[in-house]
Each structure stands twice: as C-alpha cells, then as structure tokens.
Design an enzyme around this catalytic site. Sequence first.
Site, PDB file in Angstrom:
ATOM      1  N   GLU A 297       1.029  -1.292   0.028  1.00 53.89           N
ATOM      2  CA  GLU A 297      -0.051   0.072   0.268  1.00 53.89           C
ATOM      3  C   GLU A 297       0.943   1.157   0.079  1.00 53.89           C
ATOM      4  O   GLU A 297       1.427   1.784   0.985  1.00 53.89           O
ATOM      5  CB  GLU A 297      -0.891   0.108   1.266  1.00 53.89           C
ATOM      6  CG  GLU A 297      -1.776  -1.155   1.333  1.00 53.89           C
ATOM      7  CD  GLU A 297      -2.907  -1.143   0.514  1.00 53.89           C
ATOM      8  OE1 GLU A 297      -3.157   0.180  -0.365  1.00 53.89           O
ATOM      9  OE2 GLU A 297      -4.014  -1.830   0.379  1.00 53.89           O
ATOM     10  N   CYS A 331      -2.741   9.096   2.459  1.00 53.07           N
ATOM     11  CA  CYS A 331      -2.340   8.654   1.180  1.00 53.07           C
ATOM     12  C   CYS A 331      -3.339   9.076   0.046  1.00 53.07           C
ATOM     13  O   CYS A 331      -2.978   9.028  -1.057  1.00 53.07           O
ATOM     14  CB  CYS A 331      -2.219   7.170   1.159  1.00 53.07           C
ATOM     15  SG  CYS A 331      -3.473   6.211   2.012  1.00 53.07           S
TER      16      CYS A 331
HETATM   17  P1  NAD Z   1       8.135   5.168   4.809  1.00 55.80           P
HETATM   18  O1  NAD Z   1       8.015   4.376   3.761  1.00 55.80           O
HETATM   19  O2  NAD Z   1       9.311   6.245   5.288  1.00 55.80           O
HETATM   20  O3  NAD Z   1       8.005   4.138   6.121  1.00 55.80           O
HETATM   21  C1  NAD Z   1       7.125   3.125   6.274  1.00 55.80           C
HETATM   22  C2  NAD Z   1       7.480   2.138   7.260  1.00 55.80           C
HETATM   23  O4  NAD Z   1       8.418   1.227   6.641  1.00 55.80           O
HETATM   24  C3  NAD Z   1       7.983   2.533   8.545  1.00 55.80           C
HETATM   25  O5  NAD Z   1       7.559   1.683   9.607  1.00 55.80           O
HETATM   26  C4  NAD Z   1       9.485   2.312   8.276  1.00 55.80           C
HETATM   27  O6  NAD Z   1      10.263   2.195   9.675  1.00 55.80           O
HETATM   28  C5  NAD Z   1       9.487   1.083   7.453  1.00 55.80           C
HETATM   29  N1  NAD Z   1      10.694   0.924   6.836  1.00 55.80           N
HETATM   30  C6  NAD Z   1      11.645   1.951   6.297  1.00 55.80           C
HETATM   31  N2  NAD Z   1      12.611   1.379   5.542  1.00 55.80           N
HETATM   32  C7  NAD Z   1      12.240  -0.121   5.467  1.00 55.80           C
HETATM   33  C8  NAD Z   1      12.940  -1.122   5.165  1.00 55.80           C
HETATM   34  N3  NAD Z   1      14.153  -1.130   4.534  1.00 55.80           N
HETATM   35  N4  NAD Z   1      12.338  -2.424   5.254  1.00 55.80           N
HETATM   36  C9  NAD Z   1      11.303  -2.751   6.013  1.00 55.80           C
HETATM   37  N5  NAD Z   1      10.682  -1.425   6.558  1.00 55.80           N
HETATM   38  C10 NAD Z   1      11.059  -0.243   6.396  1.00 55.80           C
HETATM   39  O7  NAD Z   1       6.598   5.912   4.827  1.00 55.80           O
HETATM   40  P2  NAD Z   1       6.111   6.753   5.836  1.00 55.80           P
HETATM   41  O8  NAD Z   1       6.800   8.339   5.663  1.00 55.80           O
HETATM   42  O9  NAD Z   1       6.024   6.514   7.237  1.00 55.80           O
HETATM   43  O10 NAD Z   1       4.651   7.163   5.169  1.00 55.80           O
HETATM   44  C11 NAD Z   1       4.160   7.924   4.338  1.00 55.80           C
HETATM   45  C12 NAD Z   1       3.914   7.183   3.190  1.00 55.80           C
HETATM   46  O11 NAD Z   1       3.035   6.271   3.028  1.00 55.80           O
HETATM   47  C13 NAD Z   1       3.310   8.011   1.830  1.00 55.80           C
HETATM   48  O12 NAD Z   1       4.010   7.661   0.564  1.00 55.80           O
HETATM   49  C14 NAD Z   1       1.816   7.539   1.862  1.00 55.80           C
HETATM   50  O13 NAD Z   1       1.276   7.863   0.507  1.00 55.80           O
HETATM   51  C15 NAD Z   1       2.054   6.062   2.189  1.00 55.80           C
HETATM   52  N6  NAD Z   1       0.828   5.502   2.573  1.00 55.80           N
HETATM   53  C16 NAD Z   1       0.222   4.819   1.722  1.00 55.80           C
HETATM   54  C17 NAD Z   1      -1.049   4.198   2.196  1.00 55.80           C
HETATM   55  C18 NAD Z   1      -2.005   3.452   1.220  1.00 55.80           C
HETATM   56  O14 NAD Z   1      -2.818   2.708   1.671  1.00 55.80           O
HETATM   57  N7  NAD Z   1      -1.704   3.355  -0.074  1.00 55.80           N
HETATM   58  C19 NAD Z   1      -1.405   4.347   3.597  1.00 55.80           C
HETATM   59  C20 NAD Z   1      -0.778   5.155   4.314  1.00 55.80           C
HETATM   60  C21 NAD Z   1       0.415   5.848   3.947  1.00 55.80           C
END
Ligand code: NAD
Length: 543
Positions: A297, A331
């Site tokens: 997502e 998102c």
């Molecule tokens: P992010 O990608 O920075 O982090 C998301 C998660 O991934 C965090 O828990 C982080 O610690 C973890 N993470 C980071 N590197 C990793 C790795 N190498 N392996 C495993 N886990 C890792 O995202 P964010 O800034 O927290 O959230 C914002 C983003 O999320 C925006 O792009 C938004 O559109 C998206 N989002 C999408 C949806 C959807 O349903 N499509 C819903 C909510 C947010």
Amino acid sequence: MASRILNRSSLLAATNAALKTSKVLKPTTIRSLSTYDKHKDVLEALGISKQNKGVFDGEWKGSGSVMQSINPVNNEVIAEVTTGSVQDMDTALDKVVEAQKIWREYTIPQRGQVLLAMRNALAANLQPLGKLVALEMGKILPEGVGEVQEYVDVLDYALGLSRSMSGSFIPSERPGHAMIETWNPLGVTGVISAFNFPVAVYGWNQAIAFVTGNGVIWKPSPTTPLCSLAITTLLEKVLREQNLPPSLCSLVTGGTEVGHKLVTDKRANLISFTGSTAVGKKVGITVQERFGKHILELGGNNAIIVTEDADIEMASRAILFAAVGTAGQRCTTARRLIVQESVYDKLVGKLKEAYKQVKVGDPLDQGILCGPLHTKSAVEAYEKALKDIKAQGGDILYGGAVIKDGELAKGNFVMPTLTSVTADMDVVKNEVFVPILHTMKYKTFDEAIHMNNNVAQGLSSSVFTSDPAKIFKWIGPAGSDCGIINVNIPTNGAEIGGAFGGEKETGGGRESGSDSWKQYCRRGTCTINYSGQLPLAQGINFG
Ligand code: NAD
C-alpha cells in the site's frame, strides 16, 4: 521518510535552532516532558509512561536503542521508548509462530467472538486513543477519533466475516467426485505501517489477518511508537482474558533494521507493507526473493476532476477536505485538481475563499482544521516543493509559507497551499506529503482522464459531474486507472467495506473490505473421490 529519532547532539542542535527563533524555548523545555505532564491522564489511562518498553512478544521488553516520540506541535519529547533489536524481532517471530498453532484451531465463529471482545475494548477507549493519535501524529482530534473508529468498524466487519467467509463447491467433471475450495490461514502476517495512520492501517490488517486465523507481528512507524504501545496493551488484555497466548499480537518497535529483519524472514508468510513507494519497492522485491506473499500500500498522487456540469459548491467543499484534511498527509489526499476551463475561475475563486477560513493550529484545539506536519523534514519537503513550483513556472495562488511567527513557530506548521500549474510540469508527477494542491485546466473530458492517469501512481481519483455519460466513462475501461474511483465525493475518506488500495506504483495491494481477506489465506483446491472408481480428468485412460 527521515527519522525523527533525536540523539543528544541533534537535540542540542534542534534546541539551538529553536532558540534562534523563539525567546521562550529553553534547552530544558525539550527534555522536560511537559507534553507528557499536560496529557498525563490520557497517556496513563492508555498505559504509557515517560519511559516505555517497545517490544511485546507475550512480555514487555526491548533491547534496542531509545527512541523519542515527538509532539509535532512544539517538537517536545512526549515520551521515550526502548525499541526492539533484530534479536528481539527474531524471538518475537518464534513466539507468534507457536501461538498461531493454537489460534488456527479455533473455529472461525469462535475467532469472531475474540474479535468482538477486541472491538469492545477499543470502542471503550475511543476518545483517549483518538487523542493520542492527534497528539503523536498531529492530525486534528475528530480525525484522530475517526481513525480509531475505523479500526472498530473493521473489527465489526471481521466479526461479520467470521459467520460468512466461505469457499466454493465446484462442479466436477468426474462422477462421484467433489471439488471444494478451502481457505486456511497463511500463518504469520507481518504488518509494517506508516506514520500517517498509526492505528487504522494496523487495524485493517490485524482484524482481517486474525479472523482468517493468522498470528500478527507489527513493526510500526518509528515516529508513532506510542500509538502502537497503546493498541498492543489493549489487545494483550483481551487475549489474556480469552486465555489465548498474547504473543498472537506481537509488537516490535524500531527503524529500518527491524523492519528489514521482518521482511527477510520466512516465518512471516505475508508482509503487509504501508509506506512510501521507494521503500515499498525494496520490500516487494525482498519478499518476492524468498517467495513470500506481500500486500503493498504505497504512495498516491490523487486527482479530482471537476466538469462544467458539476455542482461547484459541493465540489469546493469536498476539495477542501480532500486537500487540507490531515494537513495533506493522507495517502488519498488530493494533490491535483483538473478543472474544465469554463468553470476554473469560479471554482478556484471559491477555493481561495474557503482556504482563507481554514484555521491552522494545535490539532487538539476546537475549530482547528489543519494541524502541523508530522516532522521537521516534512516542512523542508514543503519548502523545497514551493521552490520547485516557482522554478518550473507555476504560480502560488494561496498560502505558500511556513508559519514562523508566534506559538506555532515551535511546531511544524505550514500554510495550506493552492498553485496554478500545467500537467506537464515535474512538480505534479510526484507525491510530496504536504498540503499543496496543484490546479490545472482541461478542455475535453478525454483530456482530463488522460491527465488523471498520466502519473506513475494509481491510488485514488474523483470526478465531480452531473452527466451520467461521463460517470460511466470514468468507471469503465477507458476511465480512471486507479484502485479507488469516486464520483461526487472526495478522493479521501474511504469506507472499510470496500477493498482499499491502488494500482501502478501504489503497489497493487488491497486491504480491509470485499474479498481482501483471501490474501491472508492459502487457497486449497481439494478434489475428493467417493466413487470407488478412478476416472481421470479429461477422459484420459492410463493403463
Ligand atoms: P516510509 O516508507 O518512510 O515508512 C513506512 C514504514 O517502513 C516505517 O514503519 C519504516 O520504519 C519502515 N521501513 C523503512 N525502511 C524499511 C526497510 N528497508 N524494510 C522494512 N521496513 C522499512 O513511509 P512514511 O513516511 O511512514 O509514510 C508515508 C507514505 O506512506 C506516503 O507515501 C503515503 O502515501 C504512504 N501511505 C500509503 C497508504 C496506502 O494505503 N496506499 C496508506 C498510508 C500511507
């Protein structure tokens, strides 16, 4: 997303920077945990202390580094959490695997009763949990409460599923044979969640993974650990009351390292990842390498089209919520507004008036519509986006400034912003997770659909129109290529009953409603021969 974990030297740097802009803020302010004291009643009621253990695998512990949860209103520390190490993740995976062996034997209606108890526990804590979401993430209180309500709703939905999930009885071509489709749990679902929905994203996954018989292990965003502690504490209580191993809902807080461990580990049969496209792409490849299953997502770049026959008044109210709600950090936030040229001036004029009425401020205060951005790095992303817009020839129609005066200067507050751009500019191609809405004009409806689809992301989309021909074109094969295709409602604020997710670089995953539950299961096609003969399929005669 850049981490907000502050070590002592960066705290000092942050303090010095803050001192330059404010005479009131002293170094001790940041360390004083005054936010904790101010909201002590709520935090204590949810089991959160000034220092907390950030791992739960049946018992509370944590052997990783100490992480600080920061209040985006003033950049003070709310509370501290000792996070998990890779070893903690390893142990938690063992525990949840063992616990799931008990859980998978529960009948599905029995599982439903446990979900009902979880639902009631959450509903009883709706207000404090909603307040915690608002405090730690920065969204306004009604949205914080709404987010927790969404988890309650998904648990209701999962309870319904516990009496209705069914497989198929498939006609067999062979006499005396029955073909049945079975749906059994995958085993363990690993949930990695983003900062912007620190409760609901886990809820969508936990409820559905749980009713289908999976154990769940959660790696939340490093910047919203307190929400995950509060939720896990409530679930632990319910599981203990139900005489189930509480490690069924395990939690390991931390950053990339523990997330990576979860993603690479074969014991996590399904990884449900919510976050940015950049990280999600890596996660998807890693999980695929070990032939695990994943739900991705990822980021959106959502557009609203307004046609010449639309109800402009209704459209402008919806656009305001879609673009400014959650300070542009959903998102599904509307980032692009595509308007038929004959109604552009009227609509944009109304929007400018509406934007002027938006109160920016503390998300816990009444009447505030736009809270802070979650982190200082998001403020930097906002400033960079403004520069890029101007450099590429776009205009700022409203907003376009970081708030640097008064009380709000301590926090991450920015002005919700409207721009005027063209669809070919680079600034409209990427998701910048801030409240900037790009407006642009179109001539024909086909052109508008092309503009909607002509980006890499494919999460949510809306059209405002009163013309049935446009509506059916929009939802048909030549229409929107997104996972969420709305008509006369905003891009955000989805209901839990539909499958939620998006296409293209949004990752292709679907969560929550419809038949999303099937992704948490292994599908079995069972052919049972009760004929006493051995007829082969396709009439083959073999010896
Ligand atoms: P992010 O990608 O920075 O982090 C998301 C998660 O991934 C965090 O828990 C982080 O610690 C973890 N993470 C980071 N590197 C990793 C790795 N190498 N392996 C495993 N886990 C890792 O995202 P964010 O800034 O927290 O959230 C914002 C983003 O999320 C925006 O792009 C938004 O559109 C998206 N989002 C999408 C949806 C959807 O349903 N499509 C819903 C909510 C947010």
